[in-house]
Design a protein around this motif. Structure first.
Motif, mmCIF file in Angstrom:
data_model
loop_
_atom_site.group_PDB
_atom_site.id
_atom_site.type_symbol
_atom_site.label_atom_id
_atom_site.label_comp_id
_atom_site.label_asym_id
_atom_site.label_seq_id
_atom_site.Cartn_x
_atom_site.Cartn_y
_atom_site.Cartn_z
ATOM 1 N N VAL A 1 -3.768 6.532 2.788
ATOM 2 C CA VAL A 1 -3.161 5.455 1.996
ATOM 3 C C VAL A 1 -3.639 4.073 2.424
ATOM 4 O O VAL A 1 -3.331 3.079 1.771
ATOM 5 C CB VAL A 1 -1.617 5.507 2.079
ATOM 6 C CG1 VAL A 1 -1.091 6.870 1.669
ATOM 7 C CG2 VAL A 1 -1.119 5.141 3.468
ATOM 8 N N LYS B 1 2.384 7.366 -6.469
ATOM 9 C CA LYS B 1 1.383 8.377 -6.808
ATOM 10 C C LYS B 1 1.765 9.765 -6.298
ATOM 11 O O LYS B 1 1.010 10.717 -6.451
ATOM 12 C CB LYS B 1 0.019 7.984 -6.235
ATOM 13 C CG LYS B 1 -0.569 6.732 -6.868
ATOM 14 C CD LYS B 1 -1.902 6.357 -6.203
ATOM 15 C CE LYS B 1 -2.487 5.096 -6.821
ATOM 16 N NZ LYS B 1 -3.756 4.687 -6.143
ATOM 17 N N VAL C 1 2.484 10.550 -3.044
ATOM 18 C CA VAL C 1 2.106 10.811 -1.655
ATOM 19 C C VAL C 1 3.366 10.944 -0.803
ATOM 20 O O VAL C 1 4.272 10.116 -0.880
ATOM 21 C CB VAL C 1 1.215 9.674 -1.109
ATOM 22 C CG1 VAL C 1 0.956 9.863 0.378
ATOM 23 C CG2 VAL C 1 -0.090 9.611 -1.877
ATOM 24 N N ALA D 1 1.407 4.174 -2.900
ATOM 25 C CA ALA D 1 1.156 5.578 -2.569
ATOM 26 C C ALA D 1 2.348 6.452 -2.957
ATOM 27 O O ALA D 1 2.175 7.560 -3.485
ATOM 28 C CB ALA D 1 0.851 5.716 -1.077
ATOM 29 N N ASP E 1 0.835 -1.204 0.000
ATOM 30 C CA ASP E 1 0.000 0.000 0.000
ATOM 31 C C ASP E 1 0.871 1.256 0.000
ATOM 32 O O ASP E 1 0.592 2.230 -0.710
ATOM 33 C CB ASP E 1 -0.915 0.025 1.231
ATOM 34 C CG ASP E 1 -1.969 -1.070 1.204
ATOM 35 O OD1 ASP E 1 -2.465 -1.380 0.105
ATOM 36 O OD2 ASP E 1 -2.291 -1.599 2.278
#
Length: 350
Positions: free
Chosen positions: A66, A55, A57, A52, A48
């Motif tokens: 997230v 992307k 994050v 993230a 996860d």
């Protein structure tokens, strides 16, 4: 070894960075996100967090942004064997135990660390001159400089051995006898080491063309010999194989803060202003996994760097993927890096 699931319970407002610390400390590969009344809000796994990061994050983002808010869970009435069957069917390592919305436990496959053995070749690049670290490298190849009690290259080798790898290839050029005298054929560590020597520097990818024909036709892990890292190489290989990639490059997030206010204009009109914005990039971490059709096709004694080699496959729309690493990583290229590594190694446990 057993672990208490309560050690990986966090609130939705902790940062991604704090969740990562929980993942690393407890070694359960999962973080359980709960409110103050222990109602399960979601779970966070290593995957996860890597998705993230891809992307964009940031590590200071709250973990609620997230987490998987709809995780697979079981009730306390579900037997251990049934819970294992559920985990195996969904290819997950753990499921939270929830009764009436409240977290009451965690069922795991107890695969905290795999004992699997890998035949995959590991290719370590150790031929560089290390000119920026002179005079330390006047009589010692950079990968043989000691960080803590061991040479950098030995620490790297031990990390791979701990993960179940035993088939090593080391490329040499500068002062090769220093490396060979220390490691020999690898029997001291119950592994096999084969050396390939570059008569002339061939770049970060060219030495692949010197690998013997007997190299196993399995995905090969390639890493620069001056990298100090706590990366889990099993996870990198699992990601590569699981995504059926032709090649995978490990990348590291790099933040750069512009020291001025940035102004965006449309002609003479100011559209927006931002004071000292931070730009985020992914940089090459010097760790790759490549399929046999890549390393078997590198021409012998042809100088080429890995980015150039991979760009050819990218241009042909082949599956060249990136794997973001959040674990400790340091490229020891300068004296400041070397001094930092001497401090960092004490707390890494590697």
């Amino acid at each position: 070894m057993s672990y208490d699931w309560r050690d990986v319970v966090v609130s939705p407002t902790v940062t991604v960075k704090q969740a990562l610390q929980k993942l690393d400390e407890a070694a359960l590969r999962i973080v359980l996100v709960c409110d103050g009344a222990m109602h399960l809000q979601g779970v966070v796994t290593d995957g996860d967090i890597r998705r993230a990061l891809l992307k964009g994050v940031g590590l200071e983002t709250e973990v609620r942004h997230v987490m998987n808010s709809s995780p697979t869970a079981v009730s306390s009435s579900v037997s251990r064997s049934d819970a294992i069957a559920i985990m195996q069917s969904k290819s997950i390592l753990a499921v939270p135990v929830v009764d009436a919305g409240k977290l009451v436990g965690l069922q795991t496959l107890q695969k905290v660390k795999s004992t699997q053995q890998y035949d995959n070749p590991v290719f370590i690049m150790a031929g560089g001159f290390g000119t920026r670290l002179r005079p330390l490298t006047d009589n010692t190849p950079k990968p043989m400089l000691k960080v803590g009690e061991r040479p950098i290259l030995e620490t790297l080798l031990l990390n791979f051995i701990k993960s179940g790898f035993s088939n090593f290839y080391i490329s040499t050029h500068y002062l090769p006898e220093v490396i060979k005298d220390h490691f020999g054929n690898g029997s001291k560590w119950n592994v096999n080491i084969t050396y390939v020597h570059e008569d002339n520097p061939l770049g970060t990818g060219g030495a692949l063309g010197l690998l013997p024909n007997s190299t196993p036709e399995l995905p090969l892990i390639m890493v620069n010999g001056d990298v100090l890292t706590a990366v889990d190489f099993e996870r990198v290989l699992d990601f590569h194989v699981g995504n059926q990639a032709l090649a995978t490059m490990c990348v590291r997030e790099y933040d750069y803060q512009i020291p001025y206010g940035v102004v965006v204009g449309d002609g003479e009109r100011i559209v927006s202003m931002e004071e000292k914005p931070i730009q985020r990039f992914f940089v090459n971490a010097g760790i790759y996994v490549i399929n046999p059709e890549v390393f078997k096709n590198v021409e012998k004694n042809n100088r080429i760097d890995m980015p150039t080699l991979l760009q050819g496959y990218i241009d042909n729309e082949e599956d060249v993927l990136m794997f973001p690493i959040h674990e400790y990583w340091l490229d020891i290229g300068r004296m400041d890096d070397f001094k930092r590594a001497q401090i960092d190694i004490k707390g890494l446990g590697i």
